[in-house]
Design an enzyme around this catalytic site. Structure first.
Site, short mmCIF file in Angstrom:
data_model
loop_
_atom_site.label_atom_id
_atom_site.label_comp_id
_atom_site.label_asym_id
_atom_site.label_seq_id
_atom_site.Cartn_x
_atom_site.Cartn_y
_atom_site.Cartn_z
N ARG A 1 0.62 -1.04 -0.20
CA ARG A 1 -0.07 0.08 0.28
C ARG A 1 0.88 1.30 0.12
NH1 ARG A 1 -0.60 -4.77 0.85
NH2 ARG A 1 -0.12 -4.56 2.96
N LYS B 1 7.18 -7.31 9.57
CA LYS B 1 6.28 -8.28 8.25
C LYS B 1 7.31 -9.07 7.88
CE LYS B 1 3.63 -4.42 6.15
NZ LYS B 1 2.52 -5.09 5.96
N THR C 1 3.02 3.90 8.74
CA THR C 1 3.97 3.82 7.68
C THR C 1 4.13 5.03 6.67
OG1 THR C 1 2.14 3.26 6.04
CG2 THR C 1 2.92 1.43 7.03
N CYS D 1 -0.48 1.47 12.42
CA CYS D 1 -0.26 0.24 11.34
C CYS D 1 -0.49 -0.83 12.11
CB CYS D 1 1.27 0.64 11.19
SG CYS D 1 1.89 -0.84 9.78
N THR E 1 -3.11 1.98 5.93
CA THR E 1 -2.78 2.53 4.82
C THR E 1 -3.77 2.32 3.87
OG1 THR E 1 -0.56 1.89 5.56
CG2 THR E 1 -0.60 2.83 3.43
N CYS F 1 -6.13 -2.74 8.03
CA CYS F 1 -4.64 -2.14 7.35
C CYS F 1 -4.96 -0.40 7.42
CB CYS F 1 -4.59 -2.75 6.06
SG CYS F 1 -3.42 -1.95 5.18
#
Length: 236
Positions: A50, A168, A129, A198, A87, A85
């Protein structure tokens, strides 16, 4: 309240989706299986990153597959959709326009909760992010309540990104280093609280002295999802 099925558009990332599922279970008052809410989880891990999509202005590469996912959930018959999520909520309006099913606005719900707790003229730190920061989605929501959104300097922001992408990739991250970032925003920058904006950051087990200054956007989404789905939310 009648139970309503929740659709979950996951995979952004898979670990965060797993934590979201676990938190829904943990935060639901249940004496039996039947007291839990019904969920359909679509773990679309191969969706494009993203942050890259936003920064490179190639939104269609994300929107085209996500709209197909929404259609799949429509066919199944869910009545609300949660997207764990932050983003991705840059594209919230486009996603919501593609369906009559309510998509829970993670960003809007989070800022609404903060505004109710801290009120106008509060200063809110954003840990997210680069894509979320650059998109301005949290800034825009804060402005509606006359609150100031503070974003870290480049050095700290890079540390935040390293932590997010470390999670991640399955790399061990330093909880202490992340808590130092929270401490700097509270003590040095005089933020009233910080948003864990996030879902990877939601997987970090913070100590109480850091957690009390943090508002976890995923936890807000969890609680709203339970309520909208007819479940009973545990008291905090």
């Amino acid at each position: 309240m009648e139970k309503k099925s929740l659709g979950v558009l996951g995979g952004m990332g898979p670990m965060a989706t797993s934590v979201f599922f676990e938190h829904v279970i943990e935060n639901t008052v249940a004496a039996s299986d039947q007291d839990h809410i019904n969920m359909v989880i679509l773990n679309h891990a191969t969706l494009p990153d993203r942050t890259d999509v936003i920064l490179n202005n190639i939104g269609d590469t994300f929107l085209e597959p996500i709209k197909k996912d929404i259609q799949t959930l429509e066919t199944i018959g869910v009545e609300n959709i949660a997207i764990p999520c932050n983003t991705s909520h840059y594209f919230y309006d486009e996603m919501q326009k593609s369906t009559d099913i309510n998509i829970i606005n993670m960003v809007g719900e989070t800022i609404n909760e903060i505004a109710g707790k801290y009120g106008e003229n509060s200063k809110i730190g954003l840990l997210a992010t680069n894509g979320t920061v650059e998109s301005g989605i949290y800034h825009n929501e804060c402005a509606k309540y006359n609150m100031e959104m503070y974003t870290p300097n480049d050095t700290i922001q890079q540390k935040v990104m390293d932590i997010i992408y470390g999670i991640k990739s399955g790399t061990d991250v330093s909880v202490g280093a992340f808590e130092m970032i929270i401490e700097e925003l509270i003590s040095k920058e005089k933020c009233n609280c910080v948003i864990l904006a996030c879902t990877e950051l939601s997987t970090i087990k913070l100590r109480e002295d850091s957690r009390k200054y943090s508002v976890d956007a995923m936890q807000v989404l969890v609680e709203r999802s339970i309520k909208l789905s007819g479940g009973t939310l545990k008291a905090r």
